[in-house]
Design a protein around this motif. Sequence first.
Motif, PDB file in Angstrom:
ATOM      1  N   GLU A   1       0.818  -1.012   0.055  1.00 38.18           N
ATOM      2  CA  GLU A   1      -0.062   0.028  -0.186  1.00 38.18           C
ATOM      3  C   GLU A   1       0.995   1.388   0.094  1.00 38.18           C
ATOM      4  OE1 GLU A   1      -3.289  -0.181   2.846  1.00 38.18           O
ATOM      5  OE2 GLU A   1      -2.681  -2.363   3.157  1.00 38.18           O
ATOM      6  N   GLU A   2       0.522   2.289  -0.612  1.00 42.59           N
ATOM      7  CA  GLU A   2       1.095   3.586  -0.549  1.00 42.59           C
ATOM      8  C   GLU A   2       1.620   4.095   0.708  1.00 42.59           C
ATOM      9  OE1 GLU A   2      -0.712   7.472  -1.773  1.00 42.59           O
ATOM     10  OE2 GLU A   2      -2.563   6.443  -1.278  1.00 42.59           O
ATOM     11  N   TYR A   3       1.083   3.621   1.766  1.00 40.63           N
ATOM     12  CA  TYR A   3       1.518   4.307   3.033  1.00 40.63           C
ATOM     13  C   TYR A   3       2.478   3.403   3.736  1.00 40.63           C
ATOM     14  CZ  TYR A   3      -1.344   8.520   2.451  1.00 40.63           C
ATOM     15  OH  TYR A   3      -1.823   9.495   2.103  1.00 40.63           O
TER      16      TYR A   3
ATOM     17  N   TYR B   1      -3.142   0.988  -4.428  1.00 36.85           N
ATOM     18  CA  TYR B   1      -3.920   2.142  -3.619  1.00 36.85           C
ATOM     19  C   TYR B   1      -5.168   1.474  -3.172  1.00 36.85           C
ATOM     20  CZ  TYR B   1      -0.535   5.155  -6.106  1.00 36.85           C
ATOM     21  OH  TYR B   1       0.660   5.647  -6.434  1.00 36.85           O
TER      22      TYR B   1
ATOM     23  N   ASP C   1       5.294   1.732   5.392  1.00 34.82           N
ATOM     24  CA  ASP C   1       6.581   2.339   6.073  1.00 34.82           C
ATOM     25  C   ASP C   1       7.886   1.930   5.027  1.00 34.82           C
ATOM     26  OD1 ASP C   1       8.348   3.320   7.731  1.00 34.82           O
ATOM     27  OD2 ASP C   1       9.148   1.236   8.249  1.00 34.82           O
ATOM     28  N   GLN C   2       8.350   2.909   4.445  1.00 40.50           N
ATOM     29  CA  GLN C   2       9.438   2.564   3.337  1.00 40.50           C
ATOM     30  C   GLN C   2      10.547   2.224   3.740  1.00 40.50           C
ATOM     31  OE1 GLN C   2       8.729   2.882  -0.106  1.00 40.50           O
ATOM     32  NE2 GLN C   2       6.651   2.783   0.892  1.00 40.50           N
TER      33      GLN C   2
ATOM     34  N   PRO D   1      -5.304  10.183  -0.429  1.00 41.76           N
ATOM     35  CA  PRO D   1      -4.250   9.837  -1.416  1.00 41.76           C
ATOM     36  C   PRO D   1      -3.049  10.917  -0.896  1.00 41.76           C
ATOM     37  CG  PRO D   1      -5.721  10.833  -2.695  1.00 41.76           C
ATOM     38  CD  PRO D   1      -6.544  10.774  -1.402  1.00 41.76           C
ATOM     39  N   SER D   2      -1.996  10.252  -1.241  1.00 45.37           N
ATOM     40  CA  SER D   2      -0.807  11.036  -0.780  1.00 45.37           C
ATOM     41  C   SER D   2      -0.288  12.074  -1.689  1.00 45.37           C
ATOM     42  CB  SER D   2       0.668  10.316  -0.764  1.00 45.37           C
ATOM     43  OG  SER D   2       0.675   9.594  -1.786  1.00 45.37           O
ATOM     44  N   ASP D   3      -0.965  11.968  -2.857  1.00 47.40           N
ATOM     45  CA  ASP D   3      -0.901  12.985  -4.045  1.00 47.40           C
ATOM     46  C   ASP D   3      -2.174  13.822  -3.990  1.00 47.40           C
ATOM     47  OD1 ASP D   3      -0.843  14.699  -6.457  1.00 47.40           O
ATOM     48  OD2 ASP D   3       0.262  13.063  -7.668  1.00 47.40           O
ATOM     49  N   SER D   4      -2.561  14.865  -3.853  1.00 45.46           N
ATOM     50  CA  SER D   4      -3.733  15.642  -3.727  1.00 45.46           C
ATOM     51  C   SER D   4      -4.175  15.643  -5.100  1.00 45.46           C
ATOM     52  CB  SER D   4      -3.759  16.950  -3.078  1.00 45.46           C
ATOM     53  OG  SER D   4      -2.577  17.832  -3.844  1.00 45.46           O
TER      54      SER D   4
ATOM     55  N   ASP E   1      -4.658  13.247  -6.867  1.00 44.57           N
ATOM     56  CA  ASP E   1      -5.256  11.861  -7.216  1.00 44.57           C
ATOM     57  C   ASP E   1      -6.573  12.003  -7.088  1.00 44.57           C
ATOM     58  OD1 ASP E   1      -3.128   9.859  -8.493  1.00 44.57           O
ATOM     59  OD2 ASP E   1      -2.398   9.714  -6.393  1.00 44.57           O
TER      60      ASP E   1
END
Length: 165
Positions: free
Chosen positions: A111-113, A134, A115-116, A140-143, A145
Amino acid sequence: ALKAQVDVVLAKLIEVFPEGEDTFTENAEDFKAELDAIDDAYEAVFGENGTCAAEKTVVANHNAYSYIAVEYGIQFMTVHGLDPEGEPSPEDVAKVVDFIKEEGITVLFVEEYTDQSSVQSIIDETGVSIQILYTMEMAPSDSDDTYMTMMTKNLENLIAGIGCV
């Protein structure tokens, strides 16, 4: 399912703002046409005669994709321990690494969130590549999207991760 939700919202908007019925109806129909188009795109890839019809198993960090699995027959094998809502323990990461190595997994969907730092340690240990999916459970982390852009990204990432097109 989203098309049914559009109809519910449309009915309520018309009830509360009857003067906007024509505009609301037109917008709802346009959005439902976009939903049909993305469904057609998924069907072209994952449908019975789709380009990825033969290989539809992916490995993900979380079982949050049932809407895609059910609709398009994609099997999600879940690797636990990388929950985006918490930080995995070193033991969790070690279990994921062991599972990836044992199963010969080359692509892990997260998932996009997620932990990297945990993802990077898994990449370092296994050489696995990462693809983002997603869930739309959070903003979304990109507004920029939208539902449509994220569903398109999911399709593109599934194709890239499966490698079937």
